[in-house]
Each structure stands twice: as structure tokens, then as C-alpha cells.
Design an enzyme around this catalytic site. Structure first.
Site, PDB file in Angstrom:
ATOM      1  N   GLU A  37       1.473  11.638  -5.410  1.00  0.00           N
ATOM      2  CA  GLU A  37       0.380  10.970  -4.698  1.00  0.00           C
ATOM      3  C   GLU A  37      -0.975  11.234  -5.338  1.00  0.00           C
ATOM      4  OE1 GLU A  37      -1.985   8.918  -1.954  1.00  0.00           O
ATOM      5  OE2 GLU A  37       0.184   8.832  -2.197  1.00  0.00           O
ATOM      6  N   GLU A  38      -1.239  12.487  -5.696  1.00  0.00           N
ATOM      7  CA  GLU A  38      -2.590  12.866  -6.093  1.00  0.00           C
ATOM      8  C   GLU A  38      -2.773  13.138  -7.585  1.00  0.00           C
ATOM      9  OE1 GLU A  38      -4.681  12.313  -4.055  1.00  0.00           O
ATOM     10  OE2 GLU A  38      -4.032  12.802  -2.025  1.00  0.00           O
ATOM     11  N   SER A  51      -8.558   4.462   5.828  1.00  0.00           N
ATOM     12  CA  SER A  51      -8.305   5.693   5.077  1.00  0.00           C
ATOM     13  C   SER A  51      -9.597   6.505   4.998  1.00  0.00           C
ATOM     14  CB  SER A  51      -7.726   5.362   3.694  1.00  0.00           C
ATOM     15  OG  SER A  51      -7.228   6.519   3.077  1.00  0.00           O
ATOM     16  N   ASP A  94       2.915   6.910   8.907  1.00  0.00           N
ATOM     17  CA  ASP A  94       2.012   7.192   7.791  1.00  0.00           C
ATOM     18  C   ASP A  94       2.364   8.562   7.210  1.00  0.00           C
ATOM     19  OD1 ASP A  94      -0.132   7.626   6.068  1.00  0.00           O
ATOM     20  OD2 ASP A  94      -1.568   6.608   7.372  1.00  0.00           O
ATOM     21  N   HIS A 129       0.799   4.107   5.437  1.00  0.00           N
ATOM     22  CA  HIS A 129      -0.657   4.211   5.308  1.00  0.00           C
ATOM     23  C   HIS A 129      -1.322   2.839   5.327  1.00  0.00           C
ATOM     24  CE1 HIS A 129      -4.310   6.339   4.796  1.00  0.00           C
ATOM     25  NE2 HIS A 129      -4.543   5.900   3.581  1.00  0.00           N
TER      26      HIS A 129
END
Length: 733
Positions: free
Chosen positions: A202-203, A604, A678, A710
Site C-alpha cells: 500500500e505505502e 480519504s 474499507d 476505500h
């Protein structure tokens, strides 16, 4: 909160001449979002799907599923030949044991990974198994027969092997013999070999990319990440629709809690012991390995290492035989260091490196030993991406915002530095992909008043041919609101980029409500001279109903340089809201603004900003907060700690920016929206805010979307979401 008046500088005025109304049609939710094709209007059409294959030839894909056909096109001449079609692949697959006609068509229409050595074989992953199809003779072959899924499948560079991860262990298949070999053992949900966990995909390596291994250029070795998940706490996401609840349990490290332990291994493809890269110099810290690759000769693994809070970054070379490392570049910051690129290697062993050390992303040329040869670009603007180098021509190609902070353009420059040439000329935003030989580039470009076009250019910027246009006749029939781009200075002088959409037939003697769209997160601007898709159409629909639509990028979101983003360090939300208020100050001074009717929405990080604004300001009558982070303690380590440090090191910052902690100060009407599944910004964020608002006796509205993550993707739910938001705007603003 009212602040002293600020001045405004008119940067650009777009009257949407290209979309001048013919019959003045009104936009509606049905025309934009209807799940029924009979009522939904085709305002834009899809562009051709093109991808470079080799030298100056590209693939053009037409159709989808079993009707997909692919042509190989010569960029210079435009001549094309059939490359493959899905029906012929399906005919080959259906001959395989256990493959029915329906499944064969599904396989044939799936994504293909072409053999990088010959480009004539395709690798497919469907129904949890791998298949190879020969595109020349039409034969098909099944590689795996295991009920467990294969993840991150890839060809070796020489096309002799296919690699993948199964049961968290790294495997290869020798295509000649058909033999499958496990290169690691002991993989489990707690120990990943070559497979990324949630936070790393994800990051760090990109959403949806779970592949955590890399082939050497000579196809003899693979380097891979080993992630020990045992320290990471689990989080459960619930699907509430089945009678017996479905539970998804994921290792998800929240801010301040343990990260996975990471190591980097190198293993021979023929099997044998793994050589572990020496990162003992980082043994005392919880480090991250944020990029991995190889030098072109395959002698060294290239890795980038950061501390947990990402305040520094080291570029290292590891000997492929011994695992010994040496540091080549050290990047340091008083705030954080962003991960930008891997080194771009040149024939003499030197490399190009993009760095933000000056506060702006620029290009540097380094010697093989890591000594700086020359800084190639400089100035208060950014290079957004480097496309490559034509060493024969001595030219480097990149995209930057030197011409406009709201519209990236394509440039060339001598490899030794010097004068830059802007290759893209259309006044709008450009997204380029260069051919492997750097002789041509495909450019997808658009503006706020022009749907995307696709055009082929030579490396000198001269047009070769038009390839596609998303514009439809329906766009020309809409009664468009006038769009203006402006620059609004903050109280301390930073120029914020802003965008206004005024109602059609705008009357400056009237008073209009203002509805603001905001994201606000680090280096994520929403003001762009680019086509905005369905969101832009929805904003134009609201403008037709008499709302002024306002977008104004706070400094940390502006994308103008990390120097401005650093100012939000350890206090996410605070300086963003101050900048938003400065934008409202300018609006208040306009005679046509009803300053009692300001609204805000975002998703978000934008949802965080919307809820933060309503609990830290009295300027807004209403806000819509979609999937908001309501307390930074609840979000993941890598993203959060980059900007906020660990909660243990910044308790004041976490406390002051918590929406939950400030719930009692809610001012205005709040619509809270969240997907119940989510797995990114957990529903827990909204639930904690709901509880705090209820305890404080505050009224609000809530809409949950079952099975949604999300983002809301189901067509019926998207329509419901947009209807819910529209109704809330109408009755609250």
C-alpha cells in the site's frame, strides 16, 4: 475564523470555447452516473489502449474479453500486423484437459504478460493457476496444478523461467523441463518470502503490487524481501452481509506499533542456499527497505533503506556473491525524505538520480562510486518523472511543472545539462510514455475544457499522428459553467492555485453559495488543468443548480515542491486549514459570495480535512467526509509516521489534530460516509468519531456502504452515493 484580507492574482481564464453549448442541456445524476446504459450519457469515450513492445513498435488493443484483438504497429510508418486475438488463444486453451469453453474465453480475455526475450509467448493467471500460450503456433500449456493461488508471477529476463509466490514461498518453473522448484521454504502468513504484506504494497511498492522479488539481468539469481509479520498486530475487516459473517484478518501496523521485520536475500535460480544482504548497520533501528533492483551487469543488488520515520534514505550496492554492502548516496532531511526513483544507469556505469534535497525534485548525475558529477537541473519547480536517456543523442527526457504548476509538460535536455526544450505544446496536462529506443513518445493530454487526446510524437516534439480522442458530441451540448484558474496568496505570501466553476449565466449582483472540493494531503493537488472525469461533471451539475464550485490547494498539497509540504510536518491538518481559511477570506471579499453558505467535501485525506474543518473552524455550514482518518493513531505506520513521526515522539501533534478528540467542537452539518469493508482507512475511524459525537450530543448524518472498501465501486452503490451527497448539499447549503 476570519483573517485579514488577501489579494488575488488572475492566472488564467478558460471560457470553455471548445465546449460551447449547442442546446444548453442540463447535467443530471442519471446522465452522469446511472447504472442503466439507456439513461447514462456517453460524455467521453475510451482512448485506444497502447503499450510499447520493442524499439519503436507498440501494441494496440481493441475490444475486451473474448473479442480482444491486438495489432503490432510500427511507430514510424503506422503499418500494422496482427499480433494475436483472444479467440485464437481460447481455441488453444479449450484443448487443455479440464478447461471448458467458457473458462477458455475468460482466460483468453485476461491480462497477458509477454515473454521479454521473444515477445511471442504470453503468461496468464486465471482461476489460481498459470498458463503459457505460444502466440505464433497457437499452442497452450498449463504450468501449475495447485489449488493454492500463485501471486506475483513473472518471466525471467531470458524467458527460460516463470517465477511466482505460492503459500508465501518463492517458486520457479523451468519452461524447458516443466520442473517446478521452491527456492525458499517455511513461508506462512507470518513469514513472507518474495510476497509483500499490506503496508509494504500500500505505502511503499504500490497499491495492488504484492510482488516482493526481482530477477537479475542474466536470469541466474533472484533477490527477494523476507518479511517477518510476527510483531505486527492483526486487524479484522468484516463482511456483514452473509448470515455467518466473513472475517478478513490482516497484519496492519497502526502508527506507533511494530512494523514487519525486513531482510533481503539473494538466491540462485537453480536452487541452493540464500545469501543474505548485510544490513547489520541498521540492526539497532526498525528500518525499511523501500526499493530494490540490480545493476545492469548483474553483479550488484541495488537497495534503498530508510529509518522507520523516513527522516533519511541510503542508496546501497550489495555484492551479489557475498552480500556485502557499501553506501553510495545518503539523503537527509529535518522532516522526511520521499522515495522517488531507482538509479537510471548509463553505459559508463554512472547514473542519474532524482532528489528533493533542495526542497524541489531535480536531477543529478553521479559517478559509479557515488561522487557527484553534476547537478543537471535547478530552480523552484519540480521534475515529476524521468522517462529515460538516449545516450547516442546525448539527451535525457522528463516531465516537469516548470511551465505550469497545474499542468505537467514533457521536456528534453542535453545529458550534460543545459537548456531545456519543452516538447509538449498543448496548454494542458501531459502524460507521456517513451518508446524503448527513445525515438518516439505517446502523449495523453487534456485540459479542464478538453477531454483527453492520444497522439504520437517524435522525440523532437513533432507530431507523427493522432491516435485517439475521448471527446464526444454530447459534451458540446452541455450548458457549461465558466471556469477560472487563479492564484490566491496566503497570509504569509505563498501562492495557492485555485479553480472556480461559476454557474451558467453567472450574475455578479447575486449571492451564491460556495461548495469546495478539497483533498489537502501531502503533494496531492486537486487544481489541475486536466479533464476531471465524472467528478468534474458532477461539479458542473451543481454549478448549473446555482452553486459556485471552489478548489484551492493548500501549500502542502500543492505539488510545487517538498519545501512547502515539509511545513505540515508533525501537525497534519493545521496549516492546511489555515490555508483553506485564507482562500475563504478571498471569497468573502467577492460581492457575489454568500459567506454564510460555505460547504466542503473530500474523501480519504480529504475526508479527514472535511471533518477536521468542521471541528476546528466555524466557517462552514456543512461538510461531507468520505472515508476519513479521524485520528492518526488509527492509520498505518509508514504513511502516518512519515509526516507525524511516531505517536511516542509527537503526542502533542497527534492530540491536536485528532478529529475524535475535538468532536465536541463540531460546527455545521456533517455527512459521514464509509465503506464497511474499507481495509485502508478502517471503518473504526468513523465509528470512533460517531461515538465521540454522540457523547458530545452532536447531530450528524451517516451513510454506510456494505462490501465497499476505500472507494465505492459497484455501479448501483455509486449512483446511491452521488444521490446521497447531492441531496445533502441541496438541503444543507
Amino acid at each position: 475564523m476570519h483573517r485579514r484580507p488577501v489579494s488575488v492574482f488572475l492566472c488564467a481564464l478558460l471560457l470553455l470555447a471548445a465546449l460551447a453549448p449547442v442546446s444548453g442541456q442540463q447535467l443530471t445524476l442519471d446522465s452522469i452516473y446511472s447504472p442503466d446504459d439507456a439513461t447514462k450519457v456517453e460524455y467521453t469515450k475510451a482512448l485506444p489502449r497502447l503499450s510499447w513492445l520493442e524499439d519503436s513498435r507498440y501494441l494496440e488493443t481493441d475490444g475486451s474479453g473474448a473479442d480482444r484483438k491486438v495489432q503490432l504497429v510500427d511507430a514510424a510508418t503506422g503499418e500494422s500486423e496482427a499480433f494475436y486475438d483472444a479467440k485464437s488463444i481460447a481455441a488453444a486453451l479449450v484443448e487443455l484437459p479440464g478447461i471448458g469453453e467458457e473458462q477458455a474465453e475468460k482466460l483468453a480475455g485476461s491480462r497477458l504478460r509477454l515473454d521479454p526475450a521473444t515477445h511471442r509467448r504470453a503468461l496468464m493467471n486465471v482461476a489460481d493457476d498459470l498458463f503459457v500460450v505460444d502466440l505464433e503456433d497457437g499452442s497452450a500449456r498449463r504450468l501449475t496444478f495447485d489449488p493454492e493461488p500463485e501471486v506475483g508471477e513473472e518471466w525471467s529476463p531470458d524467458g527460460r523461467f516463470v517465477s511466482f509466490v505460492r503459500d508465501y514461498d518463492l517458486h520457479v518453473v523451468d519452461l524447458a523441463s516443466g520442473r517446478e522448484r521452491a527456492l525458499t521454504e517455511g513461508g506462512s502468513t507470518e513469514l513472507h518470502f518474495g510476497r509483500l504484506d499490506w503496508v509494504y504494497q500500500e505505502e511503499i511498492y504500490g497499491r495492488g503490487n504484492f510482488k516482493g522479488y526481482w530477477w537479475s539481468p542474466d536470469s541466474t539469481r533472484i533477490t527477494f524481501l523476507k518479511l517477518d509479520e510476527s510483531p505486527v498486530r492483526e486487524f479484522t475487516v468484516v463482511d456483514h452481509l452473509p448470515t455467518e459473517l466473513d472475517l478478513e484478518v490482516t497484519n496492519y501496523p497502526k502508527a506507533g506499533s511494530p512494523n514487519p521485520t525486513v531482510t533481503l536475500g539473494i538466491v540462485p535460480v537453480v536452487g541452493g542456499a540464500t545469501r543474505w544482504v548485510d544490513t547489520s548497520q541498521y540492526a539497532s533501528i526498525e528500518h525499511l527497505i523501500v526499493r530494490v533492483g540490480w545493476t545492469p551487469d548483474g553483479d550488484s543488488v541495488v537497495l534503498q533503506v530508510q529509518d522507520r520515520e523516513q527522516r533519511w534514505l541510503d542508496l546501497l550496492l550489495a555484492d551479489a556473491g557475498s552480500g556485502a554492502t557499501r553506501t553510495v548516496i545518503e539523503e537527509r532531511s529535518e522532516a522526511w525524505v520521499n522515495v522517488l526513483d531507482e538509479p537510471l544507469w548509463l553505459e559508463d556505469g554512472s547514473f542519474l538520480w532524482r532528489s528533493e534535497r533542495t526542497g524541489f525534485a531535480h536531477l543529478y548525475h553521479y559517478e559509479p562510486n557515488g561522487s557527484l558529477r553534476k547537478q543537471l537541473t535547478d530552480g523552484e519547480w519540480e521534475i515529476r518523472s524521468v522517462h529515460g536517456v538516449d545516450e547516442e543523442a546525448g539527451t535525457v527526457y522528463f516531465t516537469s511543472i516548470e511551465h505550469s504548476p497545474i499542468a505537467p509538460h514533457v521536456y528534453s535536455m542535453p545529458l550534460g545539462g543545459g537548456e531545456r526544450t519543452r516538447l509538449s505544446r498543448f496548454e494542458g496536462s501531459h502524460r507521456a510514455t517513451f518508446s524503448p529506443d527513445m525515438k518516439y513518445f505517446l502523449d495523453t493530454y487534456s485540459s479542464v475544457s478538453r477531454a483527453p487526446r492520444l497522439e504520437l510524437f517524435g522525440a523532437d516534439g513533432e507530431s507523427v499522428r493522432q491516435l485517439g480522442d475521448a471527446q464526444t458530441e454530447a459534451l458540446a451540448t452541455v450548458e457549461w459553467g465558466e471556469v477560472e484558474f487563479l492564484q490566491v496568496p496566503t497570509e504569509d505570501g505563498f501562492l495557492m492555485e485555485a479553480m472556480l466553476i461559476k454557474p451558467p449565466g453567472f450574475d455578479p449582483s447575486k449571492k451564491y453559495p460556495v461548495f469546495q472540493y478539497n483533498y489537502g494531503g501531502p503533494a496531492a493537488p486537486v487544481v489541475r488543468n486536466a479533464w476531471g472525469g465524472s467528478r468534474y461533471l458532477w461539479h458542473q451539475m451543481l454549478a448549473q443548480e446555482g452553486y459556485v464550485i471552489w478548489m484551492c490547494d493548500n501549500r502542502s498539497a500543492s505539488g510545487k515542491g517538498v519545501r512547502y509540504t515539509w511545513q505540515a510536518y508533525q501537525k497534519l491538518g493545521e496549516i492546511e486549514l489555515q490555508d483553506i481559511e485564507d482562500g475563504l477570506d478571498w471569497l468573502r471579499r467577492q460581492s457575489w459570495v454568500d459567506d454564510e453558505r460555505f460547504g466542503l467535501w473530500g474523501w480519504s485525506y480529504g475526508g479527514f480535512m472535511a471533518s477536521y474543518a468542521l471541528t476546528n473552524s466555524t466557517s462552514f455550514r456543512m461538510a461531507i467526509a468520505g472515508a476519513p482518518v479521524t485520528d492518526w493513531d488509527l492509520y498505518d505506520t509508514v504513511y502516518t509516521e512519515r509526516y507525524m513521526r511516531r505517536p511516542q515522539n509527537n503526542p502533542e501533534g497527534y492530540g491536536s489534530t485528532s478529529v475524535v478528540e475535538n468532536a465536541e467542537n463540531l460546527s455545521g452539518r456533517l455527512l459521514l460516509i464509509h465503506g464497511t469493508m474499507d481495509d485502508n482507512v478502517h471503518l473504526q475511524n468513523s465509528v470512533q468519531l460517531i461515538y465521540a459525537l454522540q457523547k458530545a450530543g452532536k447531530s450528524f448524518e451517516l451513510m454506510l456502504y456494505p462490501k465497499s472498501r476505500h472507494g465505492v465501486r459497484d455501479d448501483d452503490l455509486v449512483y446511491h452515493l452521488q444521490q446521497t451527497m447531492t441531496d445533502f448539499v441541496r438541503r444543507s447549503l
